[in-house]
Design a protein around this motif. Sequence first.
Motif, PDB file in Angstrom:
ATOM      1  N   ARG A 149       0.837  -1.203   0.000  1.00 29.94           N
ATOM      2  CA  ARG A 149       0.000   0.000   0.000  1.00 29.94           C
ATOM      3  C   ARG A 149       0.869   1.249   0.000  1.00 29.94           C
ATOM      4  N   LEU A 150       0.231   2.380  -0.213  1.00 28.51           N
ATOM      5  CA  LEU A 150       0.896   3.672  -0.075  1.00 28.51           C
ATOM      6  C   LEU A 150       0.578   4.196   1.321  1.00 28.51           C
ATOM      7  N   LYS A 170       3.480   9.602   1.365  1.00 31.07           N
ATOM      8  CA  LYS A 170       4.698   9.717   2.171  1.00 31.07           C
ATOM      9  C   LYS A 170       5.677   8.594   1.797  1.00 31.07           C
ATOM     10  N   ALA A 171       5.137   7.406   1.554  1.00 32.04           N
ATOM     11  CA  ALA A 171       6.007   6.257   1.277  1.00 32.04           C
ATOM     12  C   ALA A 171       5.193   5.142   0.641  1.00 32.04           C
ATOM     13  N   ALA A 172       5.906   4.176   0.086  1.00 32.75           N
ATOM     14  CA  ALA A 172       5.257   2.942  -0.378  1.00 32.75           C
ATOM     15  C   ALA A 172       5.740   1.819   0.521  1.00 32.75           C
ATOM     16  N   GLU A 173       4.785   0.990   0.935  1.00 32.17           N
ATOM     17  CA  GLU A 173       5.117  -0.110   1.852  1.00 32.17           C
ATOM     18  C   GLU A 173       5.339  -1.379   1.016  1.00 32.17           C
ATOM     19  N   TYR A 183       9.650   2.719   1.036  1.00 34.40           N
ATOM     20  CA  TYR A 183      10.395   3.404  -0.026  1.00 34.40           C
ATOM     21  C   TYR A 183       9.760   4.778  -0.206  1.00 34.40           C
ATOM     22  N   THR A 184      10.597   5.781  -0.397  1.00 38.83           N
ATOM     23  CA  THR A 184      10.036   7.118  -0.555  1.00 38.83           C
ATOM     24  C   THR A 184      10.500   7.744  -1.876  1.00 38.83           C
TER      25      THR A 184
END
Length: 510
Positions: free
Chosen positions: A220-221, A229-232, A242-243
């Motif tokens: 998810r994001l 903010k980031a990707a999980e 990851y950003t």
Amino acid sequence: DADILILGGGSAGCILAARLSENPDVQVTLVEAGEEAKDPDIAKPDMWPFIQGRDFDWDFETTPQPGTAGRVHRWARGRVLGGSSNLHAMFHVRGHTEDFARWAELTGDDRWSFEGLLPHFKATESWSTGGDELHGGDGPMPIMLPSGQTHPLVRAYIDGWVELGMPRLHDHCGRELIGTAPNALMIRDGRRVSVADAWLTEEVCARPNLTIVKNSPVRRLVLEGTRVKAAEIQRGDEFELYTGDHVILSLGAIGSPLTLMRSGVGDPEMLRAAGVDCVLERRELGKNLHDHLLGAGNIYRAKQHVGPSKLQISESLSYQAEDPAQTTGRPDIVVGCVAAPSASEMLTAPELGEGFTLLFGVTNPTSRGALYITGPELSDRPVINPNYLQTERDRHLFRVALERARMVGRSKMLVPWMAEEMHPTASDLESEEAMDAFIAKAVITHHHPVATCRMGADEESIVDASLAMRGLDNLSIVDSSVIPEITAGPIHAVVMAIAESFASDFISKA
Ligand code: FAD
């Protein structure tokens, strides 16, 4: 930490990674659930129907479809660098100018007209017949226009249409689409060329500013206010973040909406039922799902041995209008010739070498469905309901398409090939209801799901004309999900052009 984080290394994602990392000052990270293509069968063009369901296929399933005799349809999708371009049938067809006029109308933006897209189509292609006003000559993807290699049965089929008055076209990529032509194919030296082969070359992969992260499914994001903010990323039972300053979703027409839903974007009731808190209400996400179907088919026992295809078996598509007097030039139906017996699982077919199939379909279907998540995890099977053949217009045009297939099947040119028509049988043709029942059993997916994150000028659309996600400041969606209405032909050519168009705009604004 990247400047640009691209999620999904499929047909669109690989092009974006290569193009956006041309600037050495921009750090690009590409995240893909699969790894690079390793199965040697992927490169063999005539193996394409047999490689589905292997470990590089997400292998989705639809819900049972009332319009297709209650059947569940398996939907292949590449889970591998290059995405579905590793599984696809390699046809290169752009669509009709009227399809893109409609996109320009829906978005209020001429970049999506045929003329607006033309430079981007051309930038992706390198035609075996050379470049000209309509065809690209030096792009990364080789497009082969077969000449001497076309199967003799398919040559007879093409001549059969010409005998019936259809124009003979050079290919399916010009301003005219009504007519018959051999399929242009993404093949070089007898091998499939995937988007990863064409764009992620050794030289591109060696760029210090490009990081390719494989075997990394995005769960998810993580959203904060109006920003991603980031990707999980899932690593076994753990998650890694990851950003990127700018995030691009290129997870495809199924993966992009599902990932947004797992992130809390969508219809609040659906999200609640799936156990996900709603962060951003987007009721249209996952809706408008549609796909091309093909009747498989109008099946014949052959009078002579049908030898193996030197290409990828399904060698010619012919587009035509329902009304021959129509003046827009936009086709309504398609008929294709397969130099082998191709049949849905409901129909019997002759042995290989002893028969052939004429496929038939509707170019711009009007039935619309939806897909959605059933839980917050990647392992929760989604509900995918394309609502096949729900409109009378689609059923009517399918009956016309079946009649046209049977018409060319009986043409003089096919006399040396046609021993007996096996499907449909006489009783399948007794009434409209009988024809509908036959078509419901015969249709299979043409593998073109689209429109689950449709672009548009209206506030309900998921992305705007620049493919920016409405409601989130640093997220774009670039893949087959943004297509607002399906084009007349197979969609891969335009998915590549969408990615190329986005990349060239992004680069010029930087
Ligand atoms: P994809 O290419 O599917 O890329 C999506 C990528 O995202 C994949 O690599 C996937 O692994 C990755 N991904 C998805 N979810 C996640 C996640 N959660 N985490 C990380 N990564 C993820 N089109 C034609 O024009 N001509 C044809 O002949 C043709 N034949 C076809 C035959 C088959 C069997 C199939 C399956 C498709 C065919 N198509 C054809 C359609 C065409 O290939 C697709 O429409 C096109 O490749 C879609 O591109 P995309 O970038 O939207 O998605």
